[in-house]
Design an enzyme around this catalytic site. Sequence first.
Site, PDB file in Angstrom:
ATOM      1  N   ASN A 105      -5.414  12.343   0.936  1.00 37.29           N
ATOM      2  CA  ASN A 105      -4.433  11.522   1.628  1.00 37.29           C
ATOM      3  C   ASN A 105      -5.315  10.761   2.875  1.00 37.29           C
ATOM      4  OD1 ASN A 105      -1.555  10.736   2.395  1.00 37.29           O
ATOM      5  ND2 ASN A 105      -1.753  11.843   4.163  1.00 37.29           N
ATOM      6  N   LYS A 106      -4.595  10.070   3.272  1.00 34.74           N
ATOM      7  CA  LYS A 106      -5.272   9.183   4.308  1.00 34.74           C
ATOM      8  C   LYS A 106      -6.216   9.853   5.324  1.00 34.74           C
ATOM      9  CE  LYS A 106      -4.806   5.657   4.940  1.00 34.74           C
ATOM     10  NZ  LYS A 106      -5.898   4.752   4.034  1.00 34.74           N
TER      11      LYS A 106
ATOM     12  N   ASP B 152      -2.012  10.840  -2.112  1.00 32.86           N
ATOM     13  CA  ASP B 152      -2.518   9.905  -3.020  1.00 32.86           C
ATOM     14  C   ASP B 152      -2.899  10.317  -4.384  1.00 32.86           C
ATOM     15  OD1 ASP B 152      -2.945   8.578   0.020  1.00 32.86           O
ATOM     16  OD2 ASP B 152      -2.666   6.802  -1.574  1.00 32.86           O
TER      17      ASP B 152
ATOM     18  N   ARG C 183       1.027  -1.103  -0.002  1.00 32.85           N
ATOM     19  CA  ARG C 183      -0.071   0.003   0.054  1.00 32.85           C
ATOM     20  C   ARG C 183       0.903   1.332   0.047  1.00 32.85           C
ATOM     21  NH1 ARG C 183       2.432   1.789   3.720  1.00 32.85           N
ATOM     22  NH2 ARG C 183       1.041   3.355   3.932  1.00 32.85           N
ATOM     23  N   GLY C 184       0.353   2.317  -0.097  1.00 34.84           N
ATOM     24  CA  GLY C 184       0.997   3.452  -0.319  1.00 34.84           C
ATOM     25  C   GLY C 184       1.143   3.914  -1.760  1.00 34.84           C
ATOM     26  N   ALA C 185       0.735   5.137  -2.282  1.00 32.40           N
ATOM     27  CA  ALA C 185       0.469   5.462  -3.430  1.00 32.40           C
ATOM     28  C   ALA C 185       1.831   5.170  -4.391  1.00 32.40           C
ATOM     29  CB  ALA C 185       0.502   7.001  -3.679  1.00 32.40           C
TER      30      ALA C 185
ATOM     31  N   GLN D  68      -1.795   2.010  10.109  1.00 33.08           N
ATOM     32  CA  GLN D  68      -0.526   2.238   9.282  1.00 33.08           C
ATOM     33  C   GLN D  68       0.592   2.777  10.220  1.00 33.08           C
ATOM     34  OE1 GLN D  68      -3.422   2.627   8.012  1.00 33.08           O
ATOM     35  NE2 GLN D  68      -3.495   2.461   5.573  1.00 33.08           N
TER      36      GLN D  68
ATOM     37  N   ARG E 172      -7.240  -0.301  -6.619  1.00 31.93           N
ATOM     38  CA  ARG E 172      -7.708   0.922  -5.484  1.00 31.93           C
ATOM     39  C   ARG E 172      -7.866   2.235  -6.193  1.00 31.93           C
ATOM     40  NH1 ARG E 172      -4.248   1.349  -0.348  1.00 31.93           N
ATOM     41  NH2 ARG E 172      -6.270   2.047   0.528  1.00 31.93           N
TER      42      ARG E 172
HETATM   43  O1  MRU Z   1      -4.218   3.268   2.512  1.00 34.70           O
HETATM   44  P1  MRU Z   1      -2.980   3.190   2.306  1.00 34.70           P
HETATM   45  O2  MRU Z   1      -1.890   2.818   3.485  1.00 34.70           O
HETATM   46  O3  MRU Z   1      -2.295   3.000   0.824  1.00 34.70           O
HETATM   47  O4  MRU Z   1      -2.755   4.851   2.518  1.00 34.70           O
HETATM   48  C1  MRU Z   1      -1.406   5.346   2.212  1.00 34.70           C
HETATM   49  C2  MRU Z   1      -1.311   7.031   2.476  1.00 34.70           C
HETATM   50  O5  MRU Z   1      -2.384   7.535   2.588  1.00 34.70           O
HETATM   51  C3  MRU Z   1      -0.093   7.744   2.385  1.00 34.70           C
HETATM   52  O6  MRU Z   1       0.187   8.869   3.039  1.00 34.70           O
HETATM   53  C4  MRU Z   1       0.243   8.029   0.673  1.00 34.70           C
HETATM   54  O7  MRU Z   1      -0.146   6.905  -0.161  1.00 34.70           O
HETATM   55  C5  MRU Z   1       1.418   8.602   0.482  1.00 34.70           C
HETATM   56  S1  MRU Z   1       2.617   7.525   0.596  1.00 34.70           S
HETATM   57  C6  MRU Z   1       4.252   7.735   0.111  1.00 34.70           C
END
Ligand code: MRU
EC number: 5.3.1.23
Length: 349
Positions: free
Chosen positions: A247-248, A237, A46-48, A196, A89
Amino acid sequence: MKYETIRLDGETLILLDQRKLPEKIEFFEAEDYQEVAFAISDMVVRGAPAIGATGAYGVYLAALEYDDLSENEFLNQMKEAIEYLNKARPTAVNLSWATKRMFNIIKKNSGQNRKALIRLLEQEANNIAREDVEINKTMAKHGNKIVPMSANILTHCNTGALATVDYGTALGVIREAHRNNKNIHVYADETRPRLQGARLTAFELVEENIPATLIADSVAATLIRDGRIDLILVGADRIAANGDTANKIGTYMLSELARVHSVPFYVVAPRSTVDYNLDHGDLIEIEERSSDEVKKIGSEVIAPDGIRVYNPAFDITPAENITGIITEYGIVKPPFVSGLRDIKDRRRS
Ligand code: MRU
Protein backbone atom coordinates in the site's frame (compact mmCIF):
# COMPACT_ATOMS: atom_id res chain seq x y z
CA MET A 1 -19.39 11.87 -4.08
CA LYS A 2 -20.78 14.84 -5.96
CA TYR A 3 -18.39 14.29 -8.90
CA GLU A 4 -17.90 11.11 -10.90
CA THR A 5 -14.33 9.75 -10.80
CA ILE A 6 -14.70 7.77 -14.06
CA ARG A 7 -17.41 8.06 -16.70
CA LEU A 8 -17.73 6.79 -20.24
CA ASP A 9 -19.37 9.23 -22.60
CA GLY A 10 -19.83 7.51 -25.95
CA GLU A 11 -16.29 6.82 -27.12
CA THR A 12 -14.59 9.16 -24.64
CA LEU A 13 -13.50 8.29 -21.11
CA ILE A 14 -14.02 11.24 -18.78
CA LEU A 15 -11.82 11.27 -15.68
CA LEU A 16 -11.98 13.72 -12.81
CA ASP A 17 -8.46 15.17 -12.95
CA GLN A 18 -7.06 14.33 -9.52
CA ARG A 19 -3.83 16.20 -10.23
CA LYS A 20 -5.81 19.44 -9.97
CA LEU A 21 -7.83 18.76 -6.82
CA PRO A 22 -8.81 20.37 -4.54
CA GLU A 23 -8.18 23.74 -6.19
CA LYS A 24 -9.84 22.96 -9.50
CA ILE A 25 -12.60 20.64 -10.65
CA GLU A 26 -11.44 19.71 -14.13
CA PHE A 27 -12.01 16.67 -16.29
CA PHE A 28 -9.50 14.83 -18.47
CA GLU A 29 -10.83 13.33 -21.67
CA ALA A 30 -9.16 10.17 -22.95
CA GLU A 31 -10.03 9.39 -26.55
CA ASP A 32 -7.80 6.33 -27.00
CA TYR A 33 -6.03 3.71 -24.91
CA GLN A 34 -2.70 5.55 -25.07
CA GLU A 35 -4.33 8.54 -23.40
CA VAL A 36 -5.88 6.20 -20.85
CA ALA A 37 -2.43 4.76 -20.05
CA PHE A 38 -1.06 8.29 -19.72
CA ALA A 39 -3.91 9.23 -17.34
CA ILE A 40 -3.03 6.24 -15.15
CA SER A 41 0.74 6.78 -15.11
CA ASP A 42 0.49 10.54 -14.58
CA MET A 43 -2.08 9.94 -11.81
CA VAL A 44 -4.97 11.85 -13.35
CA VAL A 45 -6.74 8.82 -11.91
CA ARG A 46 -5.18 6.74 -9.14
CA GLY A 47 -6.11 4.24 -6.45
CA ALA A 48 -6.10 0.51 -7.18
CA PRO A 49 -9.82 -0.10 -7.96
CA ALA A 50 -10.10 3.15 -9.96
CA ILE A 51 -7.16 2.30 -12.19
CA GLY A 52 -8.63 -1.20 -12.68
CA ALA A 53 -11.91 0.20 -14.03
CA THR A 54 -10.04 2.82 -16.06
CA GLY A 55 -7.83 0.12 -17.61
CA ALA A 56 -10.94 -1.86 -18.56
CA TYR A 57 -12.31 1.16 -20.43
CA GLY A 58 -8.88 1.52 -22.03
CA VAL A 59 -9.25 -1.98 -23.50
CA TYR A 60 -12.66 -1.00 -24.86
CA LEU A 61 -11.17 2.11 -26.53
CA ALA A 62 -8.38 -0.03 -28.02
CA ALA A 63 -10.97 -2.37 -29.54
CA LEU A 64 -12.69 0.64 -31.13
CA GLU A 65 -9.35 1.73 -32.57
CA TYR A 66 -8.54 -1.69 -34.06
CA ASP A 67 -12.11 -2.38 -35.09
CA ASP A 68 -11.42 -3.03 -38.79
CA LEU A 69 -8.37 -5.34 -38.46
CA SER A 70 -8.41 -9.01 -39.41
CA GLU A 71 -8.97 -11.51 -36.57
CA ASN A 72 -5.28 -12.27 -36.05
CA GLU A 73 -4.11 -8.69 -36.31
CA PHE A 74 -6.90 -7.57 -33.98
CA LEU A 75 -5.85 -10.14 -31.37
CA ASN A 76 -2.18 -9.14 -31.59
CA GLN A 77 -2.94 -5.42 -31.32
CA MET A 78 -5.25 -6.02 -28.38
CA LYS A 79 -2.54 -8.02 -26.58
CA GLU A 80 -0.11 -5.17 -27.15
CA ALA A 81 -2.60 -2.57 -25.96
CA ILE A 82 -3.25 -4.57 -22.78
CA GLU A 83 0.46 -4.91 -22.08
CA TYR A 84 0.87 -1.17 -22.62
CA LEU A 85 -1.97 -0.40 -20.22
CA ASN A 86 -0.69 -2.85 -17.59
CA LYS A 87 2.71 -1.16 -17.60
CA ALA A 88 1.20 2.25 -16.80
CA ARG A 89 1.50 1.43 -13.09
CA PRO A 90 2.96 -1.86 -11.94
CA THR A 91 2.03 -2.31 -8.26
CA ALA A 92 -1.79 -2.29 -8.13
CA VAL A 93 -2.89 -5.72 -9.35
CA ASN A 94 -6.42 -4.46 -10.03
CA LEU A 95 -5.18 -3.02 -13.32
CA SER A 96 -4.00 -6.33 -14.82
CA TRP A 97 -6.93 -8.11 -13.13
CA ALA A 98 -9.38 -5.85 -15.01
CA THR A 99 -7.58 -5.96 -18.38
CA LYS A 100 -7.41 -9.77 -18.09
CA ARG A 101 -11.15 -9.88 -17.48
CA MET A 102 -11.57 -7.83 -20.67
CA PHE A 103 -9.22 -10.11 -22.60
CA ASN A 104 -11.26 -13.14 -21.51
CA ILE A 105 -14.28 -11.60 -23.26
CA ILE A 106 -12.19 -11.24 -26.43
CA LYS A 107 -10.99 -14.86 -26.19
CA LYS A 108 -14.47 -16.24 -25.48
CA ASN A 109 -15.97 -14.39 -28.44
CA SER A 110 -13.20 -14.68 -31.00
CA GLY A 111 -14.54 -15.01 -34.51
CA GLN A 112 -17.75 -13.20 -33.53
CA ASN A 113 -19.03 -10.18 -35.37
CA ARG A 114 -16.65 -7.33 -34.38
CA LYS A 115 -19.41 -4.82 -33.57
CA ALA A 116 -21.04 -7.36 -31.24
CA LEU A 117 -17.69 -8.03 -29.53
CA ILE A 118 -17.14 -4.31 -29.02
CA ARG A 119 -20.57 -4.00 -27.37
CA LEU A 120 -19.66 -6.92 -25.08
CA LEU A 121 -16.41 -5.18 -24.14
CA GLU A 122 -18.24 -1.97 -23.34
CA GLN A 123 -20.67 -3.96 -21.18
CA GLU A 124 -17.86 -5.76 -19.35
CA ALA A 125 -16.08 -2.49 -18.55
CA ASN A 126 -19.39 -1.10 -17.26
CA ASN A 127 -19.84 -4.29 -15.19
CA ILE A 128 -16.39 -3.86 -13.63
CA ALA A 129 -17.24 -0.26 -12.72
CA ARG A 130 -20.71 -1.07 -11.35
CA GLU A 131 -19.49 -4.07 -9.36
CA ASP A 132 -16.74 -1.96 -7.80
CA VAL A 133 -19.34 0.33 -6.21
CA GLU A 134 -21.43 -2.62 -4.99
CA ILE A 135 -18.35 -4.32 -3.55
CA ASN A 136 -17.26 -1.14 -1.76
CA LYS A 137 -20.66 -0.76 -0.15
CA THR A 138 -20.61 -4.38 0.99
CA MET A 139 -17.09 -4.02 2.44
CA ALA A 140 -18.21 -0.86 4.20
CA LYS A 141 -21.06 -2.75 5.91
CA HIS A 142 -18.68 -5.52 7.07
CA GLY A 143 -16.09 -2.98 8.17
CA ASN A 144 -18.56 -0.83 10.09
CA LYS A 145 -18.95 -3.70 12.58
CA ILE A 146 -15.41 -3.25 13.88
CA VAL A 147 -15.63 0.55 14.24
CA PRO A 148 -16.24 1.42 17.91
CA MET A 149 -18.57 4.29 18.85
CA SER A 150 -16.75 7.65 19.02
CA ALA A 151 -13.62 6.12 17.50
CA ASN A 152 -10.64 8.19 16.46
CA ILE A 153 -9.62 6.61 13.16
CA LEU A 154 -6.29 7.14 11.44
CA THR A 155 -6.10 6.70 7.68
CA HIS A 156 -3.37 7.05 5.07
CA CYS A 157 -3.38 8.14 1.43
CA ASN A 158 -6.76 8.33 -0.32
CA THR A 159 -8.99 5.28 -0.42
CA GLY A 160 -12.27 7.03 -1.08
CA ALA A 161 -14.63 7.60 -3.99
CA LEU A 162 -11.67 9.10 -5.85
CA ALA A 163 -9.60 5.92 -5.52
CA THR A 164 -12.48 3.73 -6.68
CA VAL A 165 -15.47 4.16 -8.96
CA ASP A 166 -17.40 5.44 -5.93
CA TYR A 167 -17.71 5.12 -2.13
CA GLY A 168 -14.21 3.86 -1.40
CA THR A 169 -12.52 1.04 0.51
CA ALA A 170 -11.04 2.19 3.86
CA LEU A 171 -12.74 5.56 3.40
CA GLY A 172 -15.91 3.64 2.48
CA VAL A 173 -15.86 2.04 5.96
CA ILE A 174 -15.34 5.51 7.47
CA ARG A 175 -18.25 6.89 5.36
CA GLU A 176 -20.49 4.04 6.52
CA ALA A 177 -19.60 4.52 10.21
CA HIS A 178 -20.32 8.24 9.90
CA ARG A 179 -23.65 7.59 8.15
CA ASN A 180 -24.51 5.18 10.98
CA ASN A 181 -24.04 8.01 13.50
CA LYS A 182 -21.05 6.43 15.18
CA ASN A 183 -19.70 9.85 16.15
CA ILE A 184 -16.29 9.12 14.65
CA HIS A 185 -13.39 11.48 14.09
CA VAL A 186 -10.74 10.92 11.42
CA TYR A 187 -7.06 11.79 11.41
CA ALA A 188 -5.91 11.97 7.78
CA ASP A 189 -2.19 11.68 7.04
CA GLU A 190 -1.15 14.23 4.42
CA THR A 191 0.74 11.39 2.62
CA ARG A 192 3.93 12.80 1.18
CA PRO A 193 5.08 13.06 -1.53
CA ARG A 194 1.90 13.24 -3.63
CA LEU A 195 -0.27 14.49 -0.76
CA GLN A 196 -3.26 12.28 -1.53
CA GLY A 197 -4.34 12.66 2.12
CA ALA A 198 -4.21 16.45 2.16
CA ARG A 199 -5.55 17.02 -1.34
CA LEU A 200 -7.99 14.15 -1.84
CA THR A 201 -9.00 12.51 1.45
CA ALA A 202 -9.47 15.91 3.12
CA PHE A 203 -11.55 16.96 0.08
CA GLU A 204 -13.85 13.94 0.49
CA LEU A 205 -14.07 14.28 4.28
CA VAL A 206 -15.03 17.95 4.04
CA GLU A 207 -17.52 17.19 1.27
CA GLU A 208 -19.26 14.57 3.44
CA ASN A 209 -19.01 16.64 6.66
CA ILE A 210 -17.08 13.92 8.47
CA PRO A 211 -15.27 15.40 11.51
CA ALA A 212 -11.60 15.21 10.60
CA THR A 213 -8.15 16.61 11.27
CA LEU A 214 -5.33 16.71 8.73
CA ILE A 215 -1.87 15.84 10.09
CA ALA A 216 1.66 15.77 8.72
CA ASP A 217 2.72 12.12 8.32
CA SER A 218 5.25 12.43 11.14
CA VAL A 219 2.51 13.31 13.67
CA ALA A 220 0.95 9.84 13.52
CA ALA A 221 3.53 8.25 15.86
CA THR A 222 2.84 10.77 18.63
CA LEU A 223 -0.94 10.35 18.33
CA ILE A 224 -0.65 6.57 18.45
CA ARG A 225 1.76 6.59 21.42
CA ASP A 226 -0.51 9.00 23.30
CA GLY A 227 -3.46 6.60 22.95
CA ARG A 228 -5.38 9.01 20.73
CA ILE A 229 -5.99 6.52 17.90
CA ASP A 230 -8.51 3.67 18.35
CA LEU A 231 -8.30 2.16 14.88
CA ILE A 232 -6.17 2.37 11.73
CA LEU A 233 -7.85 1.73 8.37
CA VAL A 234 -5.88 1.59 5.11
CA GLY A 235 -6.40 0.33 1.57
CA ALA A 236 -4.21 -1.97 -0.51
CA ASP A 237 -2.69 -2.10 -3.99
CA ARG A 238 -1.75 -5.76 -3.93
CA ILE A 239 -2.10 -8.43 -1.25
CA ALA A 240 0.06 -11.54 -1.50
CA ALA A 241 -1.46 -14.96 -0.79
CA ASN A 242 -0.06 -14.85 2.78
CA GLY A 243 -1.62 -11.45 3.56
CA ASP A 244 1.51 -9.29 3.10
CA THR A 245 0.11 -6.03 1.76
CA ALA A 246 1.50 -3.41 -0.62
CA ASN A 247 0.00 0.00 0.00
CA LYS A 248 1.03 3.65 -0.15
CA ILE A 249 4.50 4.37 1.16
CA GLY A 250 4.28 5.00 4.91
CA THR A 251 1.72 2.27 5.58
CA TYR A 252 4.34 -0.15 6.89
CA MET A 253 5.53 2.46 9.40
CA LEU A 254 1.96 2.86 10.69
CA SER A 255 1.57 -0.91 10.99
CA GLU A 256 4.70 -1.14 13.15
CA LEU A 257 3.40 1.65 15.40
CA ALA A 258 0.06 -0.15 15.61
CA ARG A 259 1.79 -3.38 16.63
CA VAL A 260 3.98 -1.74 19.28
CA HIS A 261 1.06 0.20 20.78
CA SER A 262 -1.63 -2.51 20.31
CA VAL A 263 -3.90 -0.49 18.02
CA PRO A 264 -6.13 -2.52 15.65
CA PHE A 265 -4.81 -2.23 12.09
CA TYR A 266 -7.20 -3.23 9.28
CA VAL A 267 -6.70 -3.39 5.52
CA VAL A 268 -9.84 -2.81 3.44
CA ALA A 269 -9.67 -4.23 -0.08
CA PRO A 270 -11.73 -6.19 -2.60
CA ARG A 271 -10.72 -9.75 -3.52
CA SER A 272 -9.48 -8.42 -6.87
CA THR A 273 -6.58 -6.87 -4.93
CA VAL A 274 -5.39 -10.30 -3.76
CA ASP A 275 -2.67 -11.72 -6.00
CA TYR A 276 -2.91 -15.46 -5.38
CA ASN A 277 0.08 -16.01 -7.67
CA LEU A 278 2.46 -14.37 -5.21
CA ASP A 279 3.27 -16.30 -2.03
CA HIS A 280 4.59 -13.31 -0.10
CA GLY A 281 5.10 -9.58 -0.23
CA ASP A 282 8.77 -9.58 -1.26
CA LEU A 283 7.59 -10.71 -4.69
CA ILE A 284 5.45 -7.60 -5.23
CA GLU A 285 6.92 -5.10 -7.68
CA ILE A 286 7.18 -1.69 -6.05
CA GLU A 287 6.83 1.27 -8.38
CA GLU A 288 9.48 3.98 -8.13
CA ARG A 289 8.37 7.39 -9.23
CA SER A 290 10.07 10.56 -10.41
CA SER A 291 12.49 12.42 -8.11
CA ASP A 292 10.52 15.59 -8.84
CA GLU A 293 7.71 14.33 -6.61
CA VAL A 294 10.07 14.66 -3.64
CA LYS A 295 12.09 17.67 -4.79
CA LYS A 296 9.00 19.78 -5.41
CA ILE A 297 5.75 20.56 -3.67
CA GLY A 298 3.38 21.34 -6.50
CA SER A 299 5.50 23.42 -8.85
CA GLU A 300 7.69 24.83 -6.07
CA VAL A 301 11.21 23.39 -5.86
CA ILE A 302 12.19 22.59 -2.24
CA ALA A 303 15.49 20.69 -2.68
CA PRO A 304 18.78 21.57 -4.34
CA ASP A 305 19.67 20.35 -7.81
CA GLY A 306 22.08 17.46 -7.70
CA ILE A 307 20.61 15.71 -4.64
CA ARG A 308 19.78 12.04 -5.16
CA VAL A 309 16.21 10.97 -4.39
CA TYR A 310 14.67 7.61 -3.50
CA ASN A 311 10.93 7.64 -4.17
CA PRO A 312 9.17 4.27 -3.86
CA ALA A 313 5.42 4.77 -4.20
CA PHE A 314 4.47 1.81 -2.01
CA ASP A 315 5.77 -0.36 0.83
CA ILE A 316 4.95 -3.79 2.17
CA THR A 317 3.17 -4.31 5.46
CA PRO A 318 3.90 -7.81 6.77
CA ALA A 319 0.84 -9.98 7.39
CA GLU A 320 1.70 -10.32 11.09
CA ASN A 321 1.07 -6.58 11.60
CA ILE A 322 -2.45 -6.80 10.18
CA THR A 323 -5.43 -7.41 12.50
CA GLY A 324 -7.80 -8.27 9.67
CA ILE A 325 -8.49 -7.80 5.96
CA ILE A 326 -11.97 -6.44 5.29
CA THR A 327 -13.27 -7.80 1.97
CA GLU A 328 -16.65 -8.08 0.27
CA TYR A 329 -16.80 -11.66 1.63
CA GLY A 330 -16.40 -10.56 5.23
CA ILE A 331 -13.43 -9.93 7.50
CA VAL A 332 -10.52 -12.30 6.93
CA LYS A 333 -8.56 -12.91 10.13
CA PRO A 334 -5.13 -14.54 10.57
CA PRO A 335 -3.90 -16.99 9.50
CA PHE A 336 -4.38 -15.19 6.18
CA VAL A 337 -3.08 -18.00 3.96
CA SER A 338 -6.13 -20.15 4.73
CA GLY A 339 -8.50 -17.19 5.21
CA LEU A 340 -7.71 -15.72 1.79
CA ARG A 341 -7.77 -19.18 0.19
CA ASP A 342 -11.28 -19.69 1.62
CA ILE A 343 -12.66 -16.66 -0.23
CA LYS A 344 -10.79 -17.33 -3.49
CA ASP A 345 -13.69 -18.94 -5.37
CA ARG A 346 -16.58 -17.71 -3.30
CA ARG A 347 -19.52 -16.02 -4.99
CA ARG A 348 -21.10 -12.87 -3.63
CA SER A 349 -24.61 -13.54 -2.31
O1 MRU B 1 -0.35 6.09 -5.68
P1 MRU B 1 -1.82 5.98 -5.44
O2 MRU B 1 -2.46 7.27 -5.06
O3 MRU B 1 -2.52 5.29 -6.59
O4 MRU B 1 -1.93 5.02 -4.20
C1 MRU B 1 -3.18 4.67 -3.70
C2 MRU B 1 -3.11 3.79 -2.51
O5 MRU B 1 -2.06 3.42 -2.04
C3 MRU B 1 -4.41 3.30 -1.96
O6 MRU B 1 -4.31 3.09 -0.58
C4 MRU B 1 -4.78 1.97 -2.63
O7 MRU B 1 -4.71 2.09 -4.03
C5 MRU B 1 -6.12 1.52 -2.26
S1 MRU B 1 -7.33 2.62 -2.87
C6 MRU B 1 -8.88 2.12 -2.56
